[in-house]
Design an enzyme around this catalytic site. Structure first.
Site, PDB file in Angstrom:
ATOM      1  N   GLY A 233       0.813  -1.202   0.000  1.00  9.95           N
ATOM      2  CA  GLY A 233       0.000   0.000   0.000  1.00  9.95           C
ATOM      3  C   GLY A 233       0.850   1.256   0.000  1.00  9.95           C
ATOM      4  O   GLY A 233       1.884   1.336  -0.644  1.00  9.95           O
TER       5      GLY A 233
ATOM      6  N   SER B  94       3.266  -6.643  -3.768  1.00 12.90           N
ATOM      7  CA  SER B  94       2.627  -5.397  -4.173  1.00 12.90           C
ATOM      8  C   SER B  94       3.636  -4.250  -4.071  1.00 12.90           C
ATOM      9  O   SER B  94       4.706  -4.320  -4.678  1.00 12.90           O
ATOM     10  CB  SER B  94       1.379  -5.147  -3.322  1.00 12.90           C
TER      11      SER B  94
ATOM     12  N   ASP C 166      -7.907 -23.320 -21.880  1.00 10.97           N
ATOM     13  CA  ASP C 166      -7.731 -24.261 -20.770  1.00 10.97           C
ATOM     14  C   ASP C 166      -6.924 -25.488 -21.179  1.00 10.97           C
ATOM     15  O   ASP C 166      -6.019 -25.932 -20.465  1.00 10.97           O
ATOM     16  CB  ASP C 166      -9.103 -24.684 -20.253  1.00 10.97           C
TER      17      ASP C 166
ATOM     18  N   ASP D  64      -2.430 -26.559 -22.178  1.00 10.57           N
ATOM     19  CA  ASP D  64      -1.345 -27.174 -21.398  1.00 10.57           C
ATOM     20  C   ASP D  64      -1.520 -28.675 -21.263  1.00 10.57           C
ATOM     21  O   ASP D  64      -0.776 -29.333 -20.538  1.00 10.57           O
ATOM     22  CB  ASP D  64      -1.247 -26.532 -20.014  1.00 10.57           C
TER      23      ASP D  64
ATOM     24  N   ASP E 140      -8.643 -28.241 -16.810  1.00  9.78           N
ATOM     25  CA  ASP E 140      -8.718 -28.262 -15.349  1.00  9.78           C
ATOM     26  C   ASP E 140      -9.075 -26.906 -14.738  1.00  9.78           C
ATOM     27  O   ASP E 140      -8.930 -26.702 -13.539  1.00  9.78           O
ATOM     28  CB  ASP E 140      -7.372 -28.720 -14.777  1.00  9.78           C
TER      29      ASP E 140
ATOM     30  N   ASP F  71      -3.665 -10.593 -11.899  1.00 12.15           N
ATOM     31  CA  ASP F  71      -3.510  -9.384 -11.091  1.00 12.15           C
ATOM     32  C   ASP F  71      -4.182  -8.216 -11.813  1.00 12.15           C
ATOM     33  O   ASP F  71      -3.819  -7.885 -12.942  1.00 12.15           O
ATOM     34  CB  ASP F  71      -2.017  -9.094 -10.883  1.00 12.15           C
TER      35      ASP F  71
ATOM     36  N   HIS G 268      -4.267 -10.205  -7.092  1.00  9.41           N
ATOM     37  CA  HIS G 268      -3.197  -9.378  -6.543  1.00  9.41           C
ATOM     38  C   HIS G 268      -2.667  -9.965  -5.235  1.00  9.41           C
ATOM     39  O   HIS G 268      -3.273  -9.806  -4.184  1.00  9.41           O
ATOM     40  CB  HIS G 268      -3.682  -7.959  -6.325  1.00  9.41           C
TER      41      HIS G 268
END
Length: 576
Positions: free
Chosen positions: A134, A218, A292, A295, A299, A457, A494
């Site tokens: 922050g 952050s 999805d 890979d 899942d 994020d 985040h």
């Protein structure tokens, strides 16, 4: 400007060799070019730390002595009196104090760098600087998070840990009126506290730390990234989580987003109605539908982010509304506006503000919405107006909603790059790492860096961290993996949350790399389902195992399904 500004800036050193001769007839040898670095050449390995025992705790109130430092208390904390993630913390000594008390000649407020140190009785010989998030402004318990939603912490592992308020005593942006407080927040508090903390450890244990680490998520990740550039000689390991690598730009980009969502809003003045939860779920599901299985496993997770961005197209893969918005489609205006934000926010004149954001599976999470719709007005507005702008706004007349919805993005961008007699260092200087891809000092010392970033994020884009890491690799002959590794965290919002395996310890692998030469080829991450000691992740899909695990892979590798085995188990996946 206060003449006692003690911001510490890492020195850049150059060497110049001059050749000469005393015999005019002697040939002058041609200059010898320095040998280029050798790809894969071994780097120094730092020796493991050696621990010590703490003596009497209360005596530290008088034994710790450092210039301009006031120790306010030293008290013992019994084992179990403090718990982290349900785990009792070992017995330790809590030392509190302040550095560099002063009264600002600008705003008349009292400032100091408040801190606390927690010193374990059974010390492992290491220091951990806990970089907080922050706008800082409060001294939180110095436990030293070991990673995202981790079940253990540096203090319990035996580290001596320091936490600080970064030079101002309230978690509000108004300290930005004082030039020195801005610099402390940006980088200088770390530079001032670090030698003091090492001196205090020397007084407590009879020896300084053998190895020193810094980490946070952050803004804390930004602190650690800046320290890697400015204070590479002070730390041996850098743990960087979801960093606000270019935080002022990210804040303005988030304000740009609020303007877009407000313009799209079905309820005037409510940006969240510009991209509702059903609409965000629609887009997330469309992304999963295209990505999805890339890979090898269907899942609910997108491991191959790069392939996903090539496979998904917002215009093509999400239905366009032919009538009213009902959550099953996006309007043409929404597609244009939202698509432009994901591509990278721009000002009204077309200037690029920040980087792109990846389309990912975590857009429907509540945490994503909070950062996109509430934070611009409640957080980003004050940070841009008071901490980053030169000159700052007038607090007496400031209105965050008005600032976000009516002010010019071009003007905001200009003011974070501006300087003045009172503010001679602009925000892009004091908030970002200078020459961020030049980490030669860190590398050549044998220090190491681990970086992680959630791909969902909503405030600091993982694309920005990826691009930084690519630049770091380029600056190191195409490969920085012998001293720095970047681990994307699929689906994580985040620092935590999102449809993700968002619980992992990165500190232990960092120590093993720094002190034992064991580079992490993967890090196992777990889901936080029912009963998790660190708290349940409300964003987990109900079809997942409560204890799903996945390997986090160093970029550019991704976790791929081996073709057989339980999809809830990390052992069924390999980094490739």
């Amino acid at each position: 400007m206060n003449a006692r500004h003690l911001g510490i800036v890492a020195a850049l050193t150059t060497s110049l060799g001059l050749a000469g001769c005393s015999d005019d007839d002697a040939p002058v040898p041609p200059p010898v070019a320095p040998a280029p670095p050798v790809q894969g050449a071994p780097l120094p390995r730092l020796a493991p730390a050696v621990g010590a025992a703490l003596g009497a705790c209360a005596e530290l109130a008088t034994r710790i002595s450092y210039p301009d430092t006031h120790i306010t208390a030293a008290k013992p904390v019994a084992a179990g009196a403090l718990a982290v993630a349900g785990k009792p913390v070992a017995a330790h000594c809590q030392v509190t104090g302040q550095m560099l008390r002063r009264v600002s000649p600008v705003d008349g407020e009292r400032y100091a760098i408040g801190f606390e140190m927690r010193l374990p009785l059974d010390w492992n010989g290491r220091m951990f600087y806990q970089a907080n998030g922050g706008v800082d402004g409060s001294v939180v318990p110095a436990t030293g998070p070991a990673g995202a939603a981790a079940l253990d912490n540096a203090l319990n592992m035996g580290f001596a840990v320091i936490s600080s308020d970064a030079g101002h005593g309230a978690p509000t942006p108004f300290f930005g009126l004082d030039p020195e407080a801005r610099l402390d927040y940006g980088y200088a508090a770390v530079g001032k506290l670090t030698p003091m903390a090492k001196s205090a450890i020397q007084a407590a244990y009879g020896k300084g730390p053998d190895r020193s680490y810094i980490g946070g998520c952050s803004n804390g990740g930004r602190h650690a990234m800046v320290a890697a550039s400015r204070y590479a000689d002070q730390y041996d390991g850098f743990l960087v989580g979801n960093p606000g690598y270019r935080l002022p730009l990210a804040a303005i980009a988030n304000i740009a987003g609020a303007k877009t969502y407000a313009a799209l809003a079905s309820t005037p003045g409510e940006p969240a109605t510009g991209f509702t939860q059903p609409e965000r779920a629609l887009v997330s599901n469309a992304v999963l539908g295209k990505c999805d299985a890339l890979d090898g496993a269907t899942d609910g997770m997108i491991q191959d982010g790069a392939a996903c961005q090539a496979a998904f197209d917002l215009q093509r893969d999400v239905p366009t509304c032919s009538g009213a918005r009902d959550g099953a489609c996006l309007s043409a205006a929404q597609k244009t506006g939202i698509g432009a934000l994901f591509a990278g926010a721009r000002t009204g004149s077309g200037a690029t503000i920040y980087t792109s954001f990846p389309y990912d599976a975590g857009l429907a999470a509540n945490g994503w919405a909070s950062w996109k719709f509430s934070a611009p007005i409640n957080l980003d507005s004050g940070a841009v107006a008071f901490i980053f702008s030169a000159p700052p706004e007038d607090p007496a007349s400031f209105d965050g909603r008005d600032f976000v919805l009516t002010r010019s993005l071009d003007q905001m961008l200009a003011r974070i790059n501006a300087t003045s007699a009172r503010f001679p260092e602009n925000a892009m200087s004091f908030m970002t790492a200078p020459d961020a891809t030049n980490l030669g000092k860190l590398k050549q010392r044998g220090a190491k860096m681990l970086v992680y970033h959630g791909t969902s994020d909503p405030i600091f884009s993982s694309d920005d961290t990826r691009d930084w890491y690519r630049g770091l690799a380029t600056a190191n002959l195409g490969d920085a993996s012998n001293f720095a590794r970047y681990f994307p965290v699929p689906g994580m919002n985040h620092c935590a949350g999102g449809p993700a395996t968002d619980q992992f310890d990165m500190l232990t692998p960092l120590v093993n790399w720094v002190e034992h030469g064991q580079a992490p080829d993967s890090v196992t991450a777990s889901a936080r389902g029912a009963g998790n000691a660190a708290g349940v992740n409300a964003d987990l899909p109900p079809t997942w195992s409560a204890t799903r695990t996945r390997p986090l892979c160093p970029f550019p590798q991704v976790a791929r399904y081996k073709g057989s085995g339980n999809v809830e188990d990390a052992a069924s996946f390999a980094c490739r």
